[in-house]
Design a protein around this motif. Structure first.
Motif, short mmCIF file in Angstrom:
data_model
loop_
_atom_site.label_atom_id
_atom_site.label_comp_id
_atom_site.label_asym_id
_atom_site.label_seq_id
_atom_site.Cartn_x
_atom_site.Cartn_y
_atom_site.Cartn_z
N TYR A 47 8.70 -11.56 1.67
CA TYR A 47 9.07 -11.06 0.35
C TYR A 47 7.82 -10.62 -0.41
O TYR A 47 7.77 -9.53 -0.99
N ASP A 48 6.78 -11.44 -0.37
CA ASP A 48 5.54 -11.11 -1.09
C ASP A 48 4.88 -9.87 -0.49
O ASP A 48 4.36 -9.02 -1.22
N LEU A 49 4.91 -9.76 0.85
CA LEU A 49 4.34 -8.58 1.50
C LEU A 49 5.09 -7.33 1.05
O LEU A 49 4.49 -6.30 0.74
N ALA A 50 6.43 -7.42 1.00
CA ALA A 50 7.24 -6.25 0.62
C ALA A 50 6.90 -5.80 -0.80
O ALA A 50 6.76 -4.60 -1.06
N THR A 51 6.75 -6.75 -1.72
CA THR A 51 6.44 -6.34 -3.09
C THR A 51 5.03 -5.72 -3.15
O THR A 51 4.80 -4.76 -3.89
N HIS A 52 4.13 -6.22 -2.33
CA HIS A 52 2.78 -5.61 -2.28
C HIS A 52 2.86 -4.19 -1.71
O HIS A 52 2.22 -3.26 -2.23
N VAL A 53 3.65 -4.02 -0.65
CA VAL A 53 3.81 -2.68 -0.05
C VAL A 53 4.41 -1.73 -1.09
O VAL A 53 3.98 -0.59 -1.24
N GLU A 54 5.38 -2.22 -1.84
CA GLU A 54 6.01 -1.37 -2.87
C GLU A 54 4.95 -0.90 -3.88
O GLU A 54 4.85 0.29 -4.18
N GLN A 55 4.17 -1.83 -4.41
CA GLN A 55 3.19 -1.47 -5.44
C GLN A 55 2.15 -0.50 -4.88
O GLN A 55 1.77 0.47 -5.53
N THR A 56 1.72 -0.73 -3.64
CA THR A 56 0.73 0.16 -3.02
C THR A 56 1.32 1.55 -2.81
O THR A 56 0.68 2.56 -3.09
N ALA A 57 2.55 1.59 -2.33
CA ALA A 57 3.21 2.88 -2.09
C ALA A 57 3.34 3.66 -3.39
O ALA A 57 3.08 4.87 -3.43
N LEU A 58 3.71 2.98 -4.46
CA LEU A 58 3.90 3.68 -5.73
C LEU A 58 2.58 4.27 -6.23
O LEU A 58 2.54 5.41 -6.70
N ALA A 59 1.50 3.49 -6.07
CA ALA A 59 0.19 4.00 -6.51
C ALA A 59 -0.21 5.22 -5.68
O ALA A 59 -0.69 6.23 -6.20
N LEU A 60 0.04 5.15 -4.36
CA LEU A 60 -0.36 6.27 -3.50
C LEU A 60 0.53 7.49 -3.72
O LEU A 60 0.06 8.63 -3.65
#
Ligand code: ACO
Length: 383
Positions: free
Chosen positions: A288-301
């Protein structure tokens, strides 16, 4: 009046139907389902309550709900013909969405199309979970299970998939998912269903067509790839380089972007909260924590690579996480989406039939005119 010069690729911005079923406000990030905010309805209502709301335009009383649940549960059983078709599909390892479409088409063998539209809708909504669950079991070397009429719509689906009595928390999480994605304006599959019934065809055909539209990766086929991406990333430090490399190659990040929403899809939050509850007690918190990190990174990129495009998280990203938390394999994600959305499709079909006008837009011709006809022997080879 629009003219043929007003061509809008993908019908973007074109209003092609009126509906009381749902309203999507893409600028404010709000979704109303039959007048209720999705945040209010999704985590509280049962699937049957939402279905009753869409079909009857009011919340059922307890007595109405009991009668409605019984009518629906009575329609769950698969005929031997459908089980035989699913067996053939399993022998060929057909993808579950294709097997589902085959089985829905086979409802013509029951002459379902000859019944009045409401009866068709009832059977379609009730039987889809039975088809998906039976196919999943057959594909994995198990016999299909009979439905349990004592269980709710969502609980019965879990039972028919696993053969285990489902826990209350899993049923609630699944109901929240089914309610969240039950209807969403004139999306591609819903539009397909409305176009088909507008010709006074039947609901079986409409749902078979809608399934075909849903399975594409630009619509309902995205959550499997979204989760696969999170798994491929594996740990937070790899998110940035892997997502950047994808964008450099011109690839799309599954689970992001939406034709209507220019802010975060409100369904993403509802499903994120449901996933957080599930993973807090029962799941893999690291994932779950990895997914939220991936989401935030994807949004920034996405902001960096597609400035001004306003690409935000859509419903599919947290669908993947929630359904994975329920123990579903990615191949079941899109069929489970169909189990939810068939309620919306059928409600739209009933609405369309109540005020029907056949869909018949125009196209703009871009080919040549005045071509000269030549008999075959006088045609020159093209270079
Ligand atoms: N990743 C990277 N770039 C994207 C993404 C994405 N997920 N989505 C859109 N873009 C880019 C496009 O490449 C395009 O860039 P360009 O103008 O530089 O060429 C720009 O944003 C606009 O894209 P369009 O395709 O015009 O946007 P459209 O509104 O037609 O597409 C869609 C919406 C299909 C959902 C798109 O955002 C997408 O492909 N997303 C990924 C697949 C996905 O998550 N699908 C599930 C949608 S939710 C549902 O249907 C239930």
């Amino acid at each position: 009046m629009m003219t043929t010069t007003d061509y809008r690729p993908g019908l973007e911005g074109v209003v092609a139907a009126e509906t009381r079923l749902s309203h999507v406000d893409g600028q404010a990030g709000q979704l109303l389902i039959a007048g209720f905010a999705v945040e209010t309805l999704a985590a509280q209502a049962t699937t049957e309550e939402v279905l009753g709301l869409l079909w009857h335009d009011h919340l059922c009383t307890p007595a109405e709900l009991t009668a409605f649940q019984a009518r629906l549960a009575a329609q769950r059983t698969l005929t031997p013909e459908i089980v035989a078709i699913l067996r053939m599909a399993a022998a060929r390892q057909c993808p579950p969405m294709d097997a589902l479409q085959l089985a829905v088409g086979a409802l013509h063998l029951e002459e379902l199309h000859a019944l009045e539209p409401y009866a068709q809708a009832l059977r379609l909504v009730a039987v889809l979970p039975s088809i998906v669950a039976a196919y999943w079991r057959l594909q994995h070397g198990h016999e299909a299970l009979a439905p349990d009429p004592q269980l709710s719509h969502a609980a019965n689906y879990l039972w028919m998939l696993t053969g285990q009595p489902p826990g209350a928390e899993a049923v609630r999480a699944l109901e929240t998912y089914l309610n969240t994605v039950v209807d969403h304006g004139l999306n591609a599959s819903t539009f397909t269903a409305r176009v088909i019934v507008s010709t006074q065809s039947d609901l079986v055909s409409a749902v078979a067509g809608a399934l075909g539209a849903l399975k594409g990766p630009l619509h309902g086929g995205a959550p499997g790839p979204a989760l696969e991406l999170v798994f491929a990333i594996g740990e937070p430090s790899r998110a940035e380089p892997m997502l950047r490399a994808k964008l450099e190659r011109g690839e799309r990040l599954m689970g992001f972007g939406h034709r209507i929403y220019k802010v975060r899809d409100p369904r993403a939050l509802v499903l994120q909260q449901a996933a957080a509850r599930l993973y807090a007690t029962d799941g893999d918190r690291q994932l779950y924590d990895l997914a939220t990190h991936v989401e935030q990174t994807a949004l920034a990129l996405l902001t960096e690579y597609k400035p001004g495009r306003q690409l935000q998280t859509n419903v599919e990203f947290y669908t993947a996480l929630l359904l994975h938390g329920l123990g579903f394999e990615p191949a079941l994600f899109t069929p489970t989406f169909a189990i939810a959305r068939v309620a919306g499709w059928t409600a739209h079909c009933l609405e369309q039939l109540a005020h029907n006008r056949i869909f018949r837009p125009q196209s703009r011709y871009t080919g040549p005119g005045g071509r000269e006809w030549r008999p075959a022997e006088r045609r020159e080879a093209r270079v």
